[in-house]
Design an enzyme around this catalytic site. Structure first.
Site, PDB file in Angstrom:
ATOM      1  N   CYS A   1      22.270   6.567  38.089  1.00  0.00           N
ATOM      2  CA  CYS A   1      21.889   6.107  39.428  1.00  0.00           C
ATOM      3  C   CYS A   1      21.847   7.223  40.463  1.00  0.00           C
ATOM      4  CB  CYS A   1      22.829   4.994  39.885  1.00  0.00           C
ATOM      5  SG  CYS A   1      22.870   3.580  38.763  1.00  0.00           S
TER       6      CYS A   1
ATOM      7  N   HIS B   1      22.635   4.740  47.224  1.00  0.00           N
ATOM      8  CA  HIS B   1      22.194   4.003  46.044  1.00  0.00           C
ATOM      9  C   HIS B   1      22.485   2.527  46.239  1.00  0.00           C
ATOM     10  CE1 HIS B   1      21.836   2.341  42.127  1.00  0.00           C
ATOM     11  NE2 HIS B   1      23.129   2.332  41.884  1.00  0.00           N
TER      12      HIS B   1
ATOM     13  N   ASN C   1      19.713  -3.820  41.761  1.00  0.00           N
ATOM     14  CA  ASN C   1      20.114  -2.446  41.457  1.00  0.00           C
ATOM     15  C   ASN C   1      19.101  -1.860  40.481  1.00  0.00           C
ATOM     16  OD1 ASN C   1      21.246  -0.130  40.314  1.00  0.00           O
ATOM     17  ND2 ASN C   1      23.339  -0.920  40.386  1.00  0.00           N
TER      18      ASN C   1
END
Length: 324
Positions: free
Chosen positions: A122, A246, A280
């Site tokens: 990520c 993120h 996500n």
């Protein structure tokens, strides 16, 4: 206008254009509740997600990267021939070779490009942005295309509510080129390899994570990394117009913003919340959030943005950028 600090004698770079791509299929919390023991309220309270996008059979890491990358090049007012390097950050390609970057470069029309994949999970986009910026500064590249592209539904157990409610598919991209005034600050990056077991994959099949441990780590460690990125760029917290962490979990995003405001960030600092409607998307989340915020008029050219990525590894990276 806020000026970013670089090492003496180092040339400047900036983001010239951004773009993103998402699959068509929208999956709501109510949709997931039909196949697993969960509900809309439970998901919203824990991760803040309302809906996400799942890829179809024809959607791949490469195809989404091509779409996002092409949009970024167009937004920069450039042609594919104007670029010579392609970096694709991802952790979900089905095979390690051939890499995605060579395929993406060819399909976009960037011929004989230097191309490689980068896996920092990520944190991948921020890692890629740092590498691309340094390549341009050093003269190894004229202009570089950095893409985060993930098809996480390929590596998520659809019956595991701890991961299936969170992860989704998408791509986000940025074009990096030279600039008289620095528009990308030095990268503040690192790893915590002793915590490698918090997030991973079981025999390259399904992703897993220790949710509570990751939450505690992220809400404790990421704000100091963000502050370090500001320090390296010579920027004060009060100079930050936009925070784009993120998009892992809305509670984590809000916790990072709260800590930065305690350190002097403004109350009117815009905070990315793309997680709510995109889920996500790992390395795609930061550039896609920036693109969505630009399209929605939430950020503007010249805004000072603080980017910070974090994920499996545990890897982390952050930098200050001037919005294109």
């Amino acid at each position: 206008m806020t000026s970013l600090r670089l090492a003496p004698g180092v040339g400047g770079t900036r983001i010239l254009g951004i773009g993103s791509a998402q699959p068509e299929q929208v999956v709501t919390n109510h949709d997931l509740a039909k196949t697993m023991d969960t509900n809309d309220q439970w998901i919203r309270e824990r991760v803040g997600i309302v809906e996400r996008r799942f890829a179809g059979e024809k959607d791949t890491v490469v195809s989404m990267a091509v779409e996002a990358g092409s949009k970024a090049i167009a937004a920069a007012g450039l042609d594919p021939a104007d670029l010579d390097t392609v970096i694709v950050a991802n952790c979900t390609t089905k095979q390690p070779i051939p890499n995605a970057a060579a395929q993406v470069a060819d399909l976009i029309g960037i011929k004989a490009a230097g191309g490689f994949d980068l896996n920092a999970a990520c944190a991948g986009f921020c890692y890629g942005l740092g590498v691309a910026s340094d390549l341009v500064r050093a003269g190894s590249s004229r202009r570089a295309l950095v893409i985060g592209s993930e098809k996480l539904t390929d590596v998520v157990d659809p019956a595991d509510r701890s991961t299936a409610i969170i992860f989704a598919d998408a791509a986000g991209a940025a074009v990096v080129g030279p600039a008289d005034e620095p528009g990308i600050g030095p990268v503040a990056w690192g790893t915590a390899g002793d915590l490698v077991d918090m997030i991973g994959m079981t025999e390259r099949t399904y992703i897993f994570q220790e949710g509570q441990s990751v939450y505690r780590w992220a809400t404790t460690k990421i704000a100091p990394i963000a502050l370090r990125a500001l320090e390296l760029a010579g920027v004060a917290p009060s100079d930050v117009d936009v925070l784009i962490p993120h998009q892992a979990n809305l509670r984590i995003v809000e916790a990072i913003a709260k800590k930065l405001r305690k350190e002097g960030a403004r109350e009117d600092m815009v905070v990315a919340d793309d997680i709510v409607y995109s889920g996500n998307t790992s390395s795609a989340s930061i550039p896609m959030a920036m693109d969505h915020m630009r399209t929605a008029g939430k950020i503007h050219s010249g805004d000072v943005a603080l980017l910070v990525g974090f994920g499996a590894g545990l890897s982390y990276a952050g930098q200050v950028v001037i919005c294109p």
